[in-house]
Scaffold this active site. Structure first.
Site, short mmCIF file in Angstrom:
data_model
loop_
_atom_site.label_atom_id
_atom_site.label_comp_id
_atom_site.label_asym_id
_atom_site.label_seq_id
_atom_site.Cartn_x
_atom_site.Cartn_y
_atom_site.Cartn_z
N GLU A 1 12.53 -92.41 21.92
CA GLU A 1 11.16 -92.44 22.45
C GLU A 1 10.76 -91.05 22.89
OE1 GLU A 1 10.14 -95.23 25.45
OE2 GLU A 1 11.07 -96.92 24.42
N GLU B 1 16.76 -99.32 27.63
CA GLU B 1 16.73 -98.53 28.86
C GLU B 1 17.47 -99.23 29.99
OE1 GLU B 1 12.60 -97.46 29.65
OE2 GLU B 1 12.69 -95.86 28.18
#
Ligand SMILES: *[C@@H]1O[C@H](CO)[C@@H](O)[C@H](O)[C@H]1NC(C)=O
Ligand SMILES: *[C@@H]1O[C@H](CO)[C@@H](O)[C@H](O)[C@H]1NC(C)=O
Ligand SMILES: *[C@@H]1O[C@H](CO)[C@@H](O)[C@H](O)[C@H]1NC(C)=O
Ligand SMILES: *[C@@H]1O[C@H](CO)[C@@H](O)[C@H](O)[C@H]1NC(C)=O
Ligand SMILES: *[C@@H]1O[C@H](CO)[C@@H](O)[C@H](O)[C@H]1NC(C)=O
Ligand SMILES: *[C@@H]1O[C@H](CO)[C@@H](O)[C@H](O)[C@H]1NC(C)=O
Ligand SMILES: *[C@@H]1O[C@H](CO)[C@@H](O)[C@H](O)[C@H]1NC(C)=O
Ligand SMILES: CC(=O)N[C@H]1CO[C@H](CO)[C@@H](O)[C@@H]1O
Length: 832
Positions: free
Chosen positions: A255, A186
């Site tokens: 995710e 991320e």
């Protein structure tokens, strides 16, 4: 026509099955094209789920992995947790809960693949996002940017992990299960803060990873500018419509948040399974090829591994609960979804380009994967967040509930609809709690200074750089002399506990976030006063830019106001520091350390006072159900069983009061604040004690209570099913009988099934109605139509058995209680 297609479908499935089993013993060539990962050249549409190995015990791993496989997963995904593996620079720990090679090997033995997310920054609601605290001591270091010291440490660790995996032959091309690896995590969320240096770092990370020659593709999640040789992937509650940054990369979702984490002092989040099934179906419908549940099993933040603010339970409302039990209907409904998606896999693989949307209505569309070799799979979606719709597709009418997707693996029959849950609901409960200890003893932690490793400086020190995060606790003390006699004074700012006076104690307690100020009134005596603060952390922040600059403790200034002489600045006084607690240094929680102090016996038990150690012995509950301790009457602290740190507890922090809805509507866009529960309750009441850490009798339980409580209130219990519910339509609208083979993974939805946990049986039927009952599990009500025989039939078939099956039909209930009305059967049963 359908018959022919079906045969072909089953034949292909059979081939895939063979492919999977050969793959267990030989190398798999992993590559990818614009549609999907290619395993030995075959496109695969994969279902993955996250299980983080340190959040359970090695003894739990085989069962968790088996349940993941049974639930229809192809891949297990895990992060690699740098801080626990390299606790001090260049010395490594891969033992016990940190035995990564063993975890990966178990996944392999179960016949599943693995996605290794090395990071090594992982976020994950983990202490400091997995970055070891010793990194901060390296001169000139800046984390996660183009900084040579950081890059050197990161490369060293990533290389260690890759070598270890290679040494155990765990990469796919070596015959192992690892088909994908991840570098960074991320980073796209924060790289703007680093400007050009961030871009250089990201490219360096990608090239460094690639140079390690794992033979499997590398991914970067949330990194829209990832280089051409890295697959960028999506994280989120929904990823349908999301596209990678190049036309030759597959669409992958690393995710998909199956629930949400729990924060101290907040209500408990949950995500309805109909919505998560909708999100997954929409993702595959619109071109997705790889989907991962974050989390599939969340588990427990044992010890001091959680980041700031996160509860010890990392349950995450995942398909497997904190204890590893199936959360129903979430687990079972997703299992049915996966079975339906698997039936579509051959058609998805055979179609080269994601088909365009076929408009079926204002909020309805279809995507048809119609291949030239005769395979066809279709998805019919209705994203209307309130109303069901009837749509025409291929000359037939299909009913689509609001916010749902129907999956048609042959472009004709509905195998699954995301909003129609056929799986039983199981309400699990902690059964018959009993007091855990009969002979508690206590020991008062000394205040301020207890040991030899004390030092003093004329300034306020930052906490993490002082403790190196080996403990939550740092004492700050200073001495005031020549205090005149006066009324009161006040303090500003400070953190946490305040102890003042030489002979008299005045204790107070404050919880603060970043940058908060505390204004504390104190009583001073004329003459000399010692001022003592205890600052405590609850884990280090796990996300954001510039983590190396994160600070904790009493910062900036301490001033004393209200003296006749005016404001007195204590910041530059001589401050004396004591790192950690005496009880920690003596290992009071261990078998040897426990004898290092004189405990006060039960008759003189210290209760409701801060900073007290407690210990007792207890016997393990019988059976094999998961064990947990109820600490709801305690304040805040840490707990150990047989020397294992079970984590921090903080039930005295009550969750917010007013944002829990009475019902949770699955329809419409989900956010983590949508379906909260447990408002106005302790933020975490139950604390998992893994069975493997227990002996049948004589287990040691040690608590360090920071705020005050009475350990005699602590109880122990085991978790098992107490209420089962199911609600099934007589003529289930899902006509998938054509797919139901003798041993197919589909359950026949017109069959109502109830099953208690092993060792239990159905004790009573608390509700049964064949007719038009309504309401939810725990709160069913009879409708206008009800067969009087309902209760007797269910009672006869189910009571006394571990489980039962009822084929729903008018005949079973004697006669049709209301001809012409669509009927359903709702049942609620109690296990014991
Ligand atoms: C792996 O598969 C890809 C795509 O099918 C192919 O181009 C490549 O040559 C294969 N590599 C090996 C080592 O077999
Ligand atoms: C799939 O393609 C075939 C051949 O072009 C066509 O006959 C059939 O109607 C198509 N099916 C769907 C569901 O579009
Ligand atoms: C602290 O409390 C005193 C007395 O109530 C008040 O006058 C002062 O402004 C407060 N200081 C801060 C920083 O809140
Ligand atoms: C415990 O108490 C005994 C008897 O009073 C004393 O001799 C001993 O030194 C004490 N031990 C510790 C660790 O304080
Ligand atoms: C466990 O089982 C044993 C033997 O059946 C019994 O004596 C004992 O009381 C049980 N213990 C508990 C805590 O239920
Ligand atoms: C449903 O969708 C409409 C239009 O997008 C939106 O305004 C409304 O807030 C949504 N309702 C729910 C419950 O999500
Ligand atoms: C289905 O399972 C039963 C019992 O497990 C077994 O006897 C039977 O051979 C299986 N049928 C097929 C088609 O695999
Ligand atoms: C990619 C994606 O879907 N991101 C979403 C993840 O979830 C958050 C919180 O709901 C959204 O704000 C993001 O857009």
């Amino acid at each position: 026509m359908i018959g022919r297609k079906l045969k072909l479908l089953l034949f292909l499935l059979f081939l895939l099955l063979v492919g999977c089993c050969i793959g267990e013993v030989s190398a798999v060539n992993v590559s990818y094209d614009h549609r999907a990962l290619l395993l030995d050249g075959q496109r695969r549409f994969l279902i993955s789920g996250s299980i983080h190995y340190p959040r359970s015990t090695p003894q739990m791993w085989p069962d968790l992995i088996a349940k993941a496989k049974k639930g229809g997963l192809d891949v297990i995904q895990t992060y690699v947790f740098w801080d626990v593996h390299e606790p001090t620079r260049r010395s490594y720990d891969f033992a016990g809960r940190y035995d990564l090679p063993r975890f990966v090997q178990l996944v392999h033995e179960a016949g599943l693949f693995l996605n290794l997310r090395i990071g090594p920054y992982v976020c994950a609601e983990w202490n400091s996002g997995g970055l070891p605290v010793w990194l901060r001591d390296i001169p000139g270091i800046e984390f996660r940017t183009d900084n040579e010291p950081f890059k050197a440490e990161m490369q060293s660790f990533v290389s260690v992990v890759v070598s270890l995996m290679k040494q155990h032959e765990l990469f796919a091309q070596q015959g192992g299960p690892i088909i994908l690896a991840q570098i960074e995590n991320e980073y796209g969320n924060i790289d703007a803060a680093y400007g050009e240096a961030g871009k250089r770092y990201m490219k360096w990370a990608a090239s460094m990873a690639e140079s390690l020659n794992t033979g499997v593709p590398w991914i970067m999640c949330q990194q829209s500018d990832a280089p051409s040789f890295i697959i960028n992937t999506c994280n989120g509650f929904y990823c349908d419509g999301w596209k990678p940054n190049a036309a030759d990369k597959p669409t992958m979702w690393t995710e998909n948040w199956s629930g949400w984490f729990h924060t101290w002092g907040e209500a408990l989040p949950s995500r309805p399974v109909q919505d998560i099934a909708f999100a997954v179906a929409r993702f595959f419908e619109r071109g997705g090829s790889f989907q991962n549940y974050y989390m599939y099993h969340g588990g427990t933040n044992f010890g001091r591994t959680s980041d700031e603010d996160i509860t010890t339970s990392y349950d995450y409302n995942a398909p497997l609960d904190e204890y590893g039990q199936e959360r129903q209907p979430k687990w079972g409904h997703l299992k049915d979804l996966h079975a339906a998606l698997k039936l579509c896999e051959p058609a998805l693989a055979a179609v080269d380009d994601v088909p365009p949307s076929l408009r079926l209505g204002p909020n309805q569309e279809a995507h048809v994967y119609n291949s030239s070799i005769g395979l066809c799979a279709a998805f019919l979606a209705n994203w209307d967040n309130t109303s069901a719709a009837t749509v025409q597709f291929q000359g037939q009418a299909y009913q689509l509930p609001a916010w749902s997707v129907s999956i048609l693996p042959d472009c004709n029959s509905v195998a699954f609809n995301t909003a129609k849950v056929g799986t039983q609901t199981v309400l699990l409960r902690m059964q018959s709690p009993s007091p855990v200890g009969r002979s508690w003893q206590s020991y008062h932690e000394p205040l301020g200074k207890w040991g030899g490793n004390i030092f003093s400086v004329h300034s306020l020190l930052e906490q993490t750089s002082t403790t190196k995060d080996f403990t939550d606790y740092l004492w700050y003390s200073t001495r005031l002399v020549n205090i005149p006699s006066l009324d009161y004074t006040s303090w500003n700012p400070a953190l946490a506990k305040l102890v003042s006076g030489l002979s008299q104690l005045q204790l107070s307690w404050s919880v603060t976030g970043h940058g908060a100020q505390i204004n504390q009134t104190v009583t001073l005596m004329a003459g000399t006063n010692d001022i003592v603060f205890l600052s405590m952390t609850t884990g280090l922040q796990d996300s954001g830019a510039f983590l190396e600059q994160e600070q904790a403790g009493i910062l900036n200034a301490v001033t004393l106001e209200g003296l006749p002489s005016g404001v007195r600045d204590l910041t530059q006084q001589l401050w004396t520091y004591q790192v950690g607690l005496e009880g920690e240094a003596l290992h009071l929680y261990s078998a040897n350390g426990v004898h290092a102090v004189n405990w006060t016996s039960r008759d003189n038990l210290i209760t409701y006072q801060p900073l007290v150690w407690y210990q007792t012995l207890f016997d393990a509950p019988n059976g094999s159900n998961p064990v947990a301790l109820n600490l709801d009457k305690m304040g805040k602290g840490q707990l150990w069983v047989n020397g294992f740190n079970l984590g921090r507890y903080w039930p005295s922090l009550i969750s917010q009061q007013d944002n829990c809805p009475s019902t949770c509507d699955y329809r419409g866009v989900y956010t983590e604040s949508k379906c909260l529960s447990q408002c106005s309750q302790p933020s975490q009441q139950w604390y998992h004690v893994p069975r493997q850490w227990l002996l049948p009798a004589g287990n040691s339980l040690v608590l360090f209570e920071e705020k005050g409580g009475n350990p005699e209130t602590v109880s122990i219990a085991t978790q098992s099913a107490h209420v089962l519910c199911s609600h099934i339509s007589e003529f289930h609208p899902l006509d998938f009988r054509s797919f139901v083979q003798e041993n197919s993974s589909f359950s026949d939805k017109a069959t109502l099934r109830l099953e208690c946990t092993t060792g239990q049986q159905i004790a009573t039927i608390t509700f049964a109605s064949f007719g038009n009952p309504y309401g939810e599990c725990g709160n069913f009500l009879k409708g206008s139509c009800h067969a009087d025989t309902s209760y007797n039939i269910l009672n006869m078939v189910c009571v006394g058995n571990q489980g039962c099956e009822v084929h729903v039909s008018n005949r079973l209930f004697g006669k049709d209680p209301c001809p012409g009305t669509p009927k359903s059967l709702a049942v609620e049963a109690a296990c014991n």
